[in-house]
Design an enzyme around this catalytic site. Structure first.
Site, PDB file in Angstrom:
ATOM      1  N   ASP A  68       0.843  -1.203   0.000  1.00  0.00           N
ATOM      2  CA  ASP A  68       0.000   0.000   0.000  1.00  0.00           C
ATOM      3  C   ASP A  68       0.874   1.247   0.000  1.00  0.00           C
ATOM      4  O   ASP A  68       2.062   1.179   0.302  1.00  0.00           O
ATOM      5  CB  ASP A  68      -1.004  -0.003   1.164  1.00  0.00           C
ATOM      6  CG  ASP A  68      -0.364  -0.288   2.525  1.00  0.00           C
ATOM      7  OD1 ASP A  68       0.871  -0.170   2.650  1.00  0.00           O
ATOM      8  OD2 ASP A  68      -1.114  -0.626   3.461  1.00  0.00           O
TER       9      ASP A  68
ATOM     10  N   ASN B 250      -9.098  -0.841  12.833  1.00  0.00           N
ATOM     11  CA  ASN B 250     -10.456  -0.871  12.270  1.00  0.00           C
ATOM     12  C   ASN B 250     -10.687  -2.114  11.405  1.00  0.00           C
ATOM     13  O   ASN B 250     -11.690  -2.205  10.695  1.00  0.00           O
ATOM     14  CB  ASN B 250     -10.732   0.398  11.462  1.00  0.00           C
ATOM     15  CG  ASN B 250      -9.876   0.488  10.202  1.00  0.00           C
ATOM     16  OD1 ASN B 250      -8.935  -0.301  10.035  1.00  0.00           O
ATOM     17  ND2 ASN B 250     -10.195   1.419   9.330  1.00  0.00           N
TER      18      ASN B 250
ATOM     19  N   HIS C 248      -8.667  -3.202   8.910  1.00  0.00           N
ATOM     20  CA  HIS C 248      -8.172  -3.189   7.526  1.00  0.00           C
ATOM     21  C   HIS C 248      -6.963  -4.095   7.342  1.00  0.00           C
ATOM     22  O   HIS C 248      -6.232  -4.397   8.275  1.00  0.00           O
ATOM     23  CB  HIS C 248      -7.898  -1.761   7.033  1.00  0.00           C
ATOM     24  CG  HIS C 248      -6.704  -1.059   7.600  1.00  0.00           C
ATOM     25  ND1 HIS C 248      -6.602   0.300   7.642  1.00  0.00           N
ATOM     26  CD2 HIS C 248      -5.548  -1.526   8.136  1.00  0.00           C
ATOM     27  CE1 HIS C 248      -5.435   0.639   8.164  1.00  0.00           C
ATOM     28  NE2 HIS C 248      -4.782  -0.447   8.486  1.00  0.00           N
TER      29      HIS C 248
ATOM     30  N   GLU D 245      -9.956  -0.541   3.561  1.00  0.00           N
ATOM     31  CA  GLU D 245     -10.720   0.000   4.670  1.00  0.00           C
ATOM     32  C   GLU D 245     -12.126  -0.600   4.705  1.00  0.00           C
ATOM     33  O   GLU D 245     -12.667  -0.960   3.658  1.00  0.00           O
ATOM     34  CB  GLU D 245     -10.847   1.525   4.482  1.00  0.00           C
ATOM     35  CG  GLU D 245      -9.524   2.268   4.481  1.00  0.00           C
ATOM     36  CD  GLU D 245      -8.986   2.512   5.875  1.00  0.00           C
ATOM     37  OE1 GLU D 245      -8.782   1.545   6.623  1.00  0.00           O
ATOM     38  OE2 GLU D 245      -8.772   3.688   6.206  1.00  0.00           O
TER      39      GLU D 245
END
Ligand code: GLP
Length: 248
Positions: free
Chosen positions: A74, A142, A144, A149
């Site tokens: 990423d 969260n 991810h 996401e």
């Protein structure tokens, strides 16, 4: 129909130092198996100890990286190539340079021009050369994986994404504050990651307790992208330290 998926193998270790050694053992065994290997190394703080352990093994001649290729997981968008915050730079400092992996063996995610078009081409090229052998991943608080996401579905392709406030808050610790965290990014898609022959998910620290339990024990779905590792095509090892597993 019988469930075709093999459950992730969850291995709980005492602490972050144990996690680094156990992860380095697994990575070394994959790297030393026959033939070339394509590895995705996550950035983030969790795998830093693992990469340091691998670098130490490489430095004393115990790890041969000459057949390792790397694919970037990423990257933030909107940064100059020499910006201190690029995740490529982070990967270079922690993986590429210490493990002597030269530029010709690194696939860098696109960040300029028609990024989504280039991402589709990136996925095609990666599949054409045989896909990912080993994805070393961290877990966002969260849920991810990379920058997939919530909500992200299991078929999501490599693409541009808007970062959520959760992730911007979590990434603030890397760069000094939330204002220093870019708001857009590019990430390998879940489909590409879940097709890997092997996934190694590293989870460390009490702050990951709730999400690791949700990902592995709650419902599988796009609200917790990491839960899809339970439907991955290849084998999945989750190395988790006691603080993350027990929450203390
Ligand atoms: C970051 C990265 C992920 C990383 C995850 C966990 O936002 N995009 O690739 O694995 O969040 O980071 P850390 O290990 O620092 O908790």
């Amino acid at each position: 129909m019988a469930d075709p998926h093999v459950e992730p193998q969850v291995q709980v270790v005492d602490d972050a130092a144990w996690l680094a050694r156990a992860a380095a053992d697994l990575v070394s065994s994959v790297v030393h198996a026959d033939g070339p290997v394509t590895v995705v190394p996550a950035t983030g703080e969790t795998p830093v100890g693992t990469y340091a352990e691998l670098a130490a093994r490489h430095a004393r001649g115990a790890l041969d990286t000459t057949r390792v290729s790397v694919v970037q997981l990423d990257e933030y968008l909107g940064l100059a190539a020499d910006d201190r915050r690029t995740l490529f730079g982070w990967m270079d400092r922690t993986v590429l340079t210490p493990l002597a992996i030269d530029d010709g063996r690194v696939a860098r995610l696109p960040t300029d021009g028609d990024v989504d078009g280039a991402c589709a081409e990136f996925d095609r090229a990666l599949a054409a050369r045989g896909g990912i052998d080993l994805a070393i991943l961290g877990l966002g608080t969260n849920g991810h994986l990379g920058f997939n996401e919530p909500p992200s579905d299991a078929a999501s392709a490599t693409r541009t994404v808007e970062l959520t406030p959760d992730t911007i808050g979590a990434n603030a610790r890397y760069w000094g504050g939330e204002d220093d965290v870019p708001t857009r990014a590019v990430t390998l898609g879940l489909r590409t990651l879940l097709d890997a022959r092997r996934i190694l998910l590293l989870v460390s620290g009490a702050s990951k307790h709730a999400i690791v339990r949700r990902a592995l024990e709650g419902p599988v779905g796009e609200d917790v992208p990491a839960s899809f590792v339970r439907e991955a095509r290849g084998s999945v090892t989750v190395l988790v330290d006691r603080a993350a597993w027990e929450g203390e």
